[in-house]
Design a protein around this motif. Structure first.
Motif, PDB file in Angstrom:
ATOM      1  N   GLY A   1       0.825  -1.216   0.000  1.00  0.00           N
ATOM      2  CA  GLY A   1       0.000   0.000   0.000  1.00  0.00           C
ATOM      3  C   GLY A   1       0.851   1.254   0.000  1.00  0.00           C
ATOM      4  O   GLY A   1       0.557   2.221  -0.710  1.00  0.00           O
ATOM      5  N   GLY A   2       1.917   1.247   0.792  1.00  0.00           N
ATOM      6  CA  GLY A   2       2.828   2.389   0.811  1.00  0.00           C
ATOM      7  C   GLY A   2       3.533   2.571  -0.518  1.00  0.00           C
ATOM      8  O   GLY A   2       3.667   3.696  -1.021  1.00  0.00           O
ATOM      9  N   LEU A   3       3.999   1.466  -1.097  1.00  0.00           N
ATOM     10  CA  LEU A   3       4.687   1.555  -2.394  1.00  0.00           C
ATOM     11  C   LEU A   3       3.749   2.014  -3.501  1.00  0.00           C
ATOM     12  O   LEU A   3       4.132   2.811  -4.358  1.00  0.00           O
ATOM     13  CB  LEU A   3       5.309   0.203  -2.750  1.00  0.00           C
ATOM     14  N   SER A   4       2.514   1.537  -3.489  1.00  0.00           N
ATOM     15  CA  SER A   4       1.575   1.950  -4.534  1.00  0.00           C
ATOM     16  C   SER A   4       1.190   3.419  -4.377  1.00  0.00           C
ATOM     17  O   SER A   4       1.003   4.127  -5.370  1.00  0.00           O
ATOM     18  CB  SER A   4       0.329   1.059  -4.532  1.00  0.00           C
TER      19      SER A   4
ATOM     20  N   PHE B   1       3.221   5.678  -3.172  1.00  0.00           N
ATOM     21  CA  PHE B   1       4.413   6.377  -3.667  1.00  0.00           C
ATOM     22  C   PHE B   1       4.441   6.386  -5.193  1.00  0.00           C
ATOM     23  O   PHE B   1       4.715   7.419  -5.811  1.00  0.00           O
ATOM     24  CB  PHE B   1       5.679   5.737  -3.105  1.00  0.00           C
ATOM     25  N   LEU B   2       4.141   5.243  -5.813  1.00  0.00           N
ATOM     26  CA  LEU B   2       4.111   5.190  -7.274  1.00  0.00           C
ATOM     27  C   LEU B   2       3.034   6.106  -7.844  1.00  0.00           C
ATOM     28  O   LEU B   2       3.205   6.697  -8.911  1.00  0.00           O
ATOM     29  CB  LEU B   2       3.889   3.757  -7.755  1.00  0.00           C
ATOM     30  N   GLY B   3       1.923   6.224  -7.124  1.00  0.00           N
ATOM     31  CA  GLY B   3       0.831   7.078  -7.585  1.00  0.00           C
ATOM     32  C   GLY B   3       1.161   8.561  -7.541  1.00  0.00           C
ATOM     33  O   GLY B   3       0.575   9.345  -8.299  1.00  0.00           O
ATOM     34  N   ILE B   4       2.081   8.955  -6.671  1.00  0.00           N
ATOM     35  CA  ILE B   4       2.397  10.385  -6.578  1.00  0.00           C
ATOM     36  C   ILE B   4       3.656  10.780  -7.351  1.00  0.00           C
ATOM     37  O   ILE B   4       3.965  11.957  -7.442  1.00  0.00           O
ATOM     38  CB  ILE B   4       2.542  10.830  -5.105  1.00  0.00           C
TER      39      ILE B   4
ATOM     40  N   LEU C   1       4.948  11.366   4.203  1.00  0.00           N
ATOM     41  CA  LEU C   1       3.894  10.543   4.791  1.00  0.00           C
ATOM     42  C   LEU C   1       4.136   9.063   4.551  1.00  0.00           C
ATOM     43  O   LEU C   1       4.030   8.247   5.477  1.00  0.00           O
ATOM     44  CB  LEU C   1       2.540  10.939   4.197  1.00  0.00           C
ATOM     45  N   VAL C   2       4.461   8.686   3.335  1.00  0.00           N
ATOM     46  CA  VAL C   2       4.670   7.272   3.015  1.00  0.00           C
ATOM     47  C   VAL C   2       5.862   6.715   3.786  1.00  0.00           C
ATOM     48  O   VAL C   2       5.788   5.623   4.375  1.00  0.00           O
ATOM     49  CB  VAL C   2       4.842   7.065   1.490  1.00  0.00           C
ATOM     50  N   LEU C   3       6.953   7.460   3.817  1.00  0.00           N
ATOM     51  CA  LEU C   3       8.137   6.982   4.532  1.00  0.00           C
ATOM     52  C   LEU C   3       7.876   6.865   6.031  1.00  0.00           C
ATOM     53  O   LEU C   3       8.178   5.837   6.648  1.00  0.00           O
ATOM     54  CB  LEU C   3       9.323   7.910   4.267  1.00  0.00           C
TER      55      LEU C   3
END
Length: 168
Positions: free
Chosen positions: A93-96, A98-101, A122-124
């Motif tokens: 979920g975090g990686l997706s 990140f990929l989305g932004i 936020l993701v990190l």
């Protein structure tokens, strides 16, 4: 607001004791990351902060709920089962996210750049707290009540079996 809704939506009342403080800490840390990145609080960054609260809760809540639903007896085993079952989903979920932004990073607009930087922080921070800090806290402070219930049920069923055998 997060803890109020959590009390009614989550079956385990004590989960709020883990979720609310961690979300508050994440929010303050995100403000610190914004300061380090040279971002100031303005309507755009505030909008990014408000949107990020939902994701903060998401990273933390999945881990807490799975920990509470675990049938293992020790905290360490509960944490291990939690990370083995839902840890990868939280990470994905975090990686997706990140990929989305990532496309926002290539924008020439300062607004999109600000949102990008907030979400990177936020993701990190969310993944680090949900997958590193929270499991450590749960392994030290988390409840072990499922083992007590399991032992009580096994004693009850054993005593019923013995009583039935004696009555026969």
């Amino acid at each position: 607001a997060v803890s109020f809704i959590s009390m009614f939506m989550v079956q385990h009342w004590s989960a709020v004791l883990f979720v609310c403080p961690l979300v508050c800490v994440l929010y303050v840390e995100l403000l610190g990351v914004m300061q380090l990145m040279g971002l100031h609080v303005n309507p755009i960054t505030y909008l990014g902060l408000v949107m990020s609260i939902g994701l903060m809760v998401d990273y933390v809540m999945h881990i807490v709920i799975k920990f509470y639903e675990s049938q293992e007896c020790t905290r360490e085993k509960k944490v291990k089962e939690t990370l083995c079952t839902i840890g990868s989903s939280v990470l994905i979920g975090g990686l997706s996210t990140f990929l989305g932004i990532i496309p926002l990073a290539f924008s020439k607009s300062g607004t999109f750049w600000n949102i990008f930087m907030i979400f990177v922080g936020l993701v990190l921070l969310g993944c680090a707290h949900g997958l590193i800090l929270l499991p450590v806290l749960l392994s030290i402070l988390g409840p072990t009540d499922s083992c007590v219930r399991k032992n009580a049920l096994s004693r009850t069923s054993l005593s019923d079996t013995v009583k039935t055998d004696l009555d026969s």
